[in-house]
Design a protein around this motif. Sequence first.
Motif, PDB file in Angstrom:
ATOM      1  N   ARG A  37      27.338   0.411  41.113  1.00 43.34           N
ATOM      2  CA  ARG A  37      27.741   0.353  39.871  1.00 43.34           C
ATOM      3  C   ARG A  37      26.964  -0.660  39.157  1.00 43.34           C
ATOM      4  O   ARG A  37      26.428  -1.567  39.735  1.00 43.34           O
ATOM      5  CB  ARG A  37      29.180   0.349  39.619  1.00 43.34           C
ATOM      6  N   PRO A  38      26.687  -0.597  37.869  1.00 42.20           N
ATOM      7  CA  PRO A  38      25.871  -1.428  36.935  1.00 42.20           C
ATOM      8  C   PRO A  38      26.593  -2.982  37.040  1.00 42.20           C
ATOM      9  O   PRO A  38      27.715  -2.758  36.870  1.00 42.20           O
ATOM     10  CB  PRO A  38      25.813  -0.607  35.668  1.00 42.20           C
ATOM     11  N   ALA A  73      10.938   1.941  36.116  1.00 45.22           N
ATOM     12  CA  ALA A  73       9.769   2.349  36.871  1.00 45.22           C
ATOM     13  C   ALA A  73       9.170   1.363  37.467  1.00 45.22           C
ATOM     14  O   ALA A  73       7.950   1.076  37.676  1.00 45.22           O
ATOM     15  CB  ALA A  73       9.094   3.067  35.913  1.00 45.22           C
ATOM     16  N   LEU A  74       9.962   0.133  38.056  1.00 50.46           N
ATOM     17  CA  LEU A  74       9.192  -1.121  38.550  1.00 50.46           C
ATOM     18  C   LEU A  74       8.468  -0.862  39.728  1.00 50.46           C
ATOM     19  O   LEU A  74       7.483  -1.442  40.051  1.00 50.46           O
ATOM     20  CB  LEU A  74      10.428  -2.122  38.861  1.00 50.46           C
ATOM     21  N   GLY A 106      16.141   0.645  39.378  1.00 50.84           N
ATOM     22  CA  GLY A 106      16.378   0.134  38.245  1.00 50.84           C
ATOM     23  C   GLY A 106      17.869  -0.480  37.830  1.00 50.84           C
ATOM     24  O   GLY A 106      18.401  -0.750  36.598  1.00 50.84           O
ATOM     25  N   LEU A 107      18.682  -0.113  38.923  1.00 55.02           N
ATOM     26  CA  LEU A 107      20.001  -0.841  38.733  1.00 55.02           C
ATOM     27  C   LEU A 107      20.285  -2.212  38.244  1.00 55.02           C
ATOM     28  O   LEU A 107      19.865  -2.963  38.765  1.00 55.02           O
ATOM     29  CB  LEU A 107      21.077  -0.352  40.103  1.00 55.02           C
ATOM     30  N   PRO A 108      20.908  -2.401  36.924  1.00 55.68           N
ATOM     31  CA  PRO A 108      21.251  -3.930  36.733  1.00 55.68           C
ATOM     32  C   PRO A 108      21.951  -4.711  37.375  1.00 55.68           C
ATOM     33  O   PRO A 108      23.092  -4.045  37.532  1.00 55.68           O
ATOM     34  CB  PRO A 108      21.706  -3.736  35.180  1.00 55.68           C
ATOM     35  N   PHE A 109      21.779  -5.699  37.741  1.00 57.44           N
ATOM     36  CA  PHE A 109      22.581  -6.658  38.554  1.00 57.44           C
ATOM     37  C   PHE A 109      23.495  -7.656  37.649  1.00 57.44           C
ATOM     38  O   PHE A 109      24.499  -7.798  37.850  1.00 57.44           O
ATOM     39  CB  PHE A 109      22.021  -7.263  39.938  1.00 57.44           C
TER      40      PHE A 109
END
Length: 327
Positions: free
Chosen positions: A108-109, A43-44, A15-18
């Motif tokens: 890192r996010p 939880a994808l 779930g790390l936001p890109f």
Amino acid sequence: MPMILFAFVVRTRDGLPFSASTDFAHNTELQERKQQLRKMSKALGCFPERGTVKGQDLNIYFVSSEGVSYMAVCHRGLSVAKAFCFLEDLCWAFKACFDNTAVNVAARPYPFLEFDSTIQKLKQQYNQIGGGPALEITLAEVQEDLKRHPPKVLTVEELELTNGLANGHIEQGPGSGQNVRLEPVTPAGILSLVLNIVCASLNLIRGVHLIEYTFQDDYDSLWSVVAFLLAFVCCLCQCHLYLFHSSWKRSQSASLLGVLVLCNSFLFGLRNVWQLLFHTSVACLATGLTLSRKFVVFIFLSSESSELCLGVFAFDPGNLSQCPSSV
């Protein structure tokens, strides 16, 4: 009103936001959908590769491909085909800019924050009157694919169920399509852990202090030192056994309790009755809570490339026959 309100790109495994689109809307439902979307991103791996979450006025659409998930919040007036067409275009654009190595090493996010400009261009393209596909995919292709492989429609309850419990040790259940984890730590469990740590500290301090006198008194107190240090180790083992599952939990719990009772009995004289009663009571409390902590089983409906969480069941770790073996 724009049909596509928010887009989000994350790594599927954690779930790390890109990257995400910039929006300045203050719609209450939009904020709720964005919050749900961020929870979903954690939880994808439990969701299908392609799905929809229906809302009152706004829907969430998501697509996962090659370790990256593309998510969007769209107005319900936007057709499903057009929403997934947008996500497919977003997927093509992202793959054109970043390779698998960049995706895997990101730590890192928002490492690809510059991709926001591409998202904004695609949103504008689709939000224009008569706007549509911008890159490699066509609306007809998406419509045909949706007929062959319709996206899974999820409910808010299924989202909450899949996001589920974050506490406890996870292991694969005896049947395929199950995730098994221990129940969350209770307030009584936290109290037991704290008391066990206190007892372990007292045993260690007394044992270390007694070592000094042992060397001076020709090792007369050697066995008392062993009893203190053994009780220290057993207290730590009880904490570990409560927090993490073991297939030998019953026998290990009984053995640790027995050793602690014997150690404290041996230390009678170095400890008064009230101290012995305190240490023994803490050991009994930890044993009881360890044996009473149950499993929670998440049942998943599996397809060739996706899973959907269907239900939660609790059962006694000592009776594995209670665990559902299939859906």
